[in-house]
Design a protein around this motif. Structure first.
Motif, mmCIF file in Angstrom:
data_model
loop_
_atom_site.group_PDB
_atom_site.id
_atom_site.type_symbol
_atom_site.label_atom_id
_atom_site.label_comp_id
_atom_site.label_asym_id
_atom_site.label_seq_id
_atom_site.Cartn_x
_atom_site.Cartn_y
_atom_site.Cartn_z
ATOM 1 N N ARG A 11 0.835 -1.208 0.000
ATOM 2 C CA ARG A 11 0.000 0.000 0.000
ATOM 3 C C ARG A 11 0.866 1.253 0.000
ATOM 4 O O ARG A 11 0.642 2.175 -0.777
ATOM 5 C CB ARG A 11 -0.924 -0.013 1.214
ATOM 6 N N ASN A 12 1.868 1.291 0.864
ATOM 7 C CA ASN A 12 2.752 2.453 0.940
ATOM 8 C C ASN A 12 3.513 2.668 -0.362
ATOM 9 O O ASN A 12 3.713 3.801 -0.794
ATOM 10 C CB ASN A 12 3.710 2.324 2.120
ATOM 11 N N THR A 13 3.936 1.570 -0.996
ATOM 12 C CA THR A 13 4.626 1.672 -2.283
ATOM 13 C C THR A 13 3.693 2.254 -3.335
ATOM 14 O O THR A 13 4.079 3.138 -4.101
ATOM 15 C CB THR A 13 5.148 0.291 -2.725
ATOM 16 N N CYS A 14 2.465 1.771 -3.364
ATOM 17 C CA CYS A 14 1.477 2.274 -4.315
ATOM 18 C C CYS A 14 1.221 3.766 -4.098
ATOM 19 O O CYS A 14 1.203 4.550 -5.055
ATOM 20 C CB CYS A 14 0.176 1.483 -4.190
ATOM 21 N N ILE A 15 1.049 4.166 -2.867
ATOM 22 C CA ILE A 15 0.810 5.578 -2.545
ATOM 23 C C ILE A 15 1.999 6.426 -2.973
ATOM 24 O O ILE A 15 1.836 7.497 -3.564
ATOM 25 C CB ILE A 15 0.499 5.756 -1.044
ATOM 26 N N ALA A 16 3.207 5.952 -2.708
ATOM 27 C CA ALA A 16 4.410 6.696 -3.103
ATOM 28 C C ALA A 16 4.500 6.839 -4.615
ATOM 29 O O ALA A 16 4.890 7.900 -5.127
ATOM 30 C CB ALA A 16 5.656 6.005 -2.551
ATOM 31 N N GLU A 17 4.142 5.788 -5.338
ATOM 32 C CA GLU A 17 4.187 5.852 -6.809
ATOM 33 C C GLU A 17 3.152 6.841 -7.351
ATOM 34 O O GLU A 17 3.442 7.606 -8.273
ATOM 35 C CB GLU A 17 3.970 4.470 -7.410
ATOM 36 N N VAL A 18 1.958 6.845 -6.786
ATOM 37 C CA VAL A 18 0.936 7.798 -7.222
ATOM 38 C C VAL A 18 1.363 9.218 -6.872
ATOM 39 O O VAL A 18 1.220 10.137 -7.686
ATOM 40 C CB VAL A 18 -0.447 7.458 -6.613
ATOM 41 N N ASP A 19 1.911 9.422 -5.688
ATOM 42 C CA ASP A 19 2.395 10.750 -5.306
ATOM 43 C C ASP A 19 3.477 11.240 -6.264
ATOM 44 O O ASP A 19 3.477 12.405 -6.675
ATOM 45 C CB ASP A 19 2.921 10.751 -3.873
ATOM 46 N N ALA A 20 4.412 10.355 -6.647
ATOM 47 C CA ALA A 20 5.467 10.720 -7.597
ATOM 48 C C ALA A 20 4.859 11.068 -8.954
ATOM 49 O O ALA A 20 5.267 12.042 -9.603
ATOM 50 C CB ALA A 20 6.479 9.581 -7.733
ATOM 51 N N PHE A 21 3.865 10.291 -9.389
ATOM 52 C CA PHE A 21 3.174 10.572 -10.645
ATOM 53 C C PHE A 21 2.514 11.946 -10.600
ATOM 54 O O PHE A 21 2.612 12.737 -11.550
ATOM 55 C CB PHE A 21 2.135 9.478 -10.907
ATOM 56 N N LEU A 22 1.840 12.257 -9.498
ATOM 57 C CA LEU A 22 1.156 13.542 -9.379
ATOM 58 C C LEU A 22 2.142 14.703 -9.334
ATOM 59 O O LEU A 22 1.886 15.759 -9.927
ATOM 60 C CB LEU A 22 0.252 13.548 -8.140
#
Length: 86
Positions: A11-22
């Motif tokens: 979950r944390n990895t997914c959130i970090a990837e979305v944050d980087a994308f944004l």
């Protein structure tokens, strides 16, 4: 969900990837910077949720297109902000 270490890490990895994308999207000018900080992140999954549940008559690809278009362009008309209207 968060009590399981493996799930929490995914979950944390997914959130970090979305944050980087944004961040990248904002850096490239795709997202406005004049919105409140932290607004773009929670808005994306809400639009995906709405598309999945309210646009069931569309194909998944069509629903995704609506969600992305709404996310990037909003629902406003072409008139612009009230101060810009003639």
């Amino acid at each position: 969900m968060l009590t399981d270490e493996a799930i929490r890490q995914r979950r944390n990895t997914c959130i970090a990837e979305v944050d980087a994308f944004l961040r990248r999207a904002a850096d490239e000018g795709l997202l406005r910077r004049d919105r409140p900080q932290g607004w773009a992140g929670p808005l994306l999954p809400e639009l995906v949720h709405l598309a999945a549940h309210r646009l069931a008559h569309l194909s998944p690809g069509q629903a995704a297109d609506v969600a992305v278009d709404t996310y990037l362009r909003g629902l406003g008309g072409t008139a612009g902000p009230p101060g810009d209207r003639v």
